[in-house]
Design an enzyme around this catalytic site. Structure first.
Site, short mmCIF file in Angstrom:
data_model
loop_
_atom_site.label_atom_id
_atom_site.label_comp_id
_atom_site.label_asym_id
_atom_site.label_seq_id
_atom_site.Cartn_x
_atom_site.Cartn_y
_atom_site.Cartn_z
N ASP A 66 -10.01 -3.80 -4.30
CA ASP A 66 -9.38 -2.92 -3.72
C ASP A 66 -9.63 -1.70 -4.60
O ASP A 66 -9.27 -1.71 -5.74
CB ASP A 66 -8.13 -3.47 -3.74
CG ASP A 66 -6.99 -2.47 -2.97
OD1 ASP A 66 -7.25 -1.46 -2.71
OD2 ASP A 66 -5.71 -2.80 -3.11
N SER A 106 0.83 -1.21 0.13
CA SER A 106 0.04 0.11 0.03
C SER A 106 0.97 1.43 0.01
O SER A 106 1.70 1.54 -0.91
CB SER A 106 -0.95 0.10 1.26
OG SER A 106 -1.89 0.81 1.28
N HIS A 129 -8.09 -4.90 -0.15
CA HIS A 129 -7.02 -4.34 0.24
C HIS A 129 -6.72 -4.60 1.50
O HIS A 129 -7.42 -4.86 2.47
CB HIS A 129 -7.22 -2.86 0.21
CG HIS A 129 -5.99 -1.80 0.33
ND1 HIS A 129 -5.22 -1.58 -0.57
CD2 HIS A 129 -5.57 -1.26 1.65
CE1 HIS A 129 -4.08 -0.95 -0.06
NE2 HIS A 129 -4.41 -0.70 1.07
#
Length: 315
Positions: free
Chosen positions: A254, A159, A284
């Site tokens: 996501d 991320s 995610h």
């Protein structure tokens, strides 16, 4: 495919997460730490050879905490993965990602340097970028002191950490910095200013909604930073052909899915050996829960295998 049923079970186990913009930052971080502790109670830490905490001096005098993991195998020098944790540039720590670092250390048989870069909004952009690149420079410069192989350095993250890994690769290429053997990017933030279908369809996505992304963006870049800056949006870098080979892993449900896959495609178009893998039914952050989601462990194993192959090049 539909959202994996294990996701619903996991979310029920973890409890309903409130919207980030409805609470103080202190409360949000408290909830995040509580979630990490809950995960730790469910998982037994993977044993490694040894763990050493160090500090990395930054240019402004700040000491960047980092945690170094070494595999059980006895070697003169170890290939090394520099890892940046996720958390929207606002949350997370080396502790929240301790289990992930341990898995990479064991499965890839490499040292792992997990970097506790400065968080926003107390330290907005480009503080995290500066810490990420400073860490890379130190690992290369002090390799002999820590039994790291300066010729076998990989860089990775999930991320926000995936963004920092890609950006550090760009800085290394553009500033004639250390050679990086491989990029390992899990659902990375690659385009701060981009508008992608996956963002539009993820208003209430588990663990990362469109409102969450707006909150993180306000904390990290505010209103002044230019989203075209490659230090924010690595997909906007004009010389992607300079970057090292990469594995880019995304999740079907996501909001960051499309920009991660677009970045992988741009790398391929630039001639960079790149593998892209989408995990269907996943959300995610899914690699954060390898004990609860088999696909999370599978994605970590895929990354570890890619590292093993990259570290073997030229042997």
């Amino acid at each position: 495919m539909p959202l994996d049923p294990a996701i619903s079970q996991m979310m029920k186990y973890m409890g309903q997460r409130p919207a980030l913009n409805e609470h103080t930052l202190r409360h949000i971080r408290g909830l995040s730490e509580a979630g990490s502790r809950l995960l730790g109670q469910h998982a037994k830490p993977e044993p490694v050879g040894r763990v050493v905490d160090i500090t990395i001096p930054a240019a402004d005098g700040y000491k960047i905490p980092a945690r170094c993991y070494y595999p059980e195998a006895d070697m003169d020098v170890y290939p090394v993965l520099i890892y940046y944790h996720g958390g929207g540039f606002v949350l997370g720590s080396v502790q929240s990602h301790d289990h992930i670092a341990r898995l990479f250390c064991k499965l890839a048989r490499c040292a792992v340097v997990s970097v506790d870069y400065r968080l926003a909004p107390e330290h907005p952009f480009p503080a995290a970028v500066d810490d990420a690149y400073t860490s890379l420079l130190l690992v290369h410069r002090q390799a002999s002191e820590h039994q790291w192989d300066p010729e076998r350095i990989a860089i990775g993250g999930d991320s926000a950490g995936g963004n920092l890994a890609a950006v550090a690769s760009i800085l290394a290429a553009s500033q004639q910095g250390p050679a990086i053997r491989y990029q390992l990017l899990y659902y990375p933030v690659t385009d701060m200013g981009g508008d992608y279908p996956s963002k539009q369809s993820a208003e209430h996505s588990p663990l990362l909604s469109t409102d969450d992304m707006a909150f993180f963006s306000r904390c990290y870049i505010g209103e002044q930073a230019d989203p075209d800056d490659p230090r924010l949006s690595p997909i906007r870098y004009g010389h992607l052909e300079q970057l090292p080979p990469a594995l880019v892993i995304t999740a079907e449900y996501d909001p960051l899915r499309d920009e991660g896959e677009a970045f992988a495609e741009r790398l391929k178009e630039a001639g960079v050996p790149t593998e892209a893998a989408r995990y269907d039914g996943m959300i995610h952050g899914f690699i954060t829960f390898p004990q609860l989601l088999p696909q999370g462990m599978q994605a970590i194993e895929q990354g570890a295998n890619a590292l093993v192959q990259a570290f073997r090049m030229d042997e």
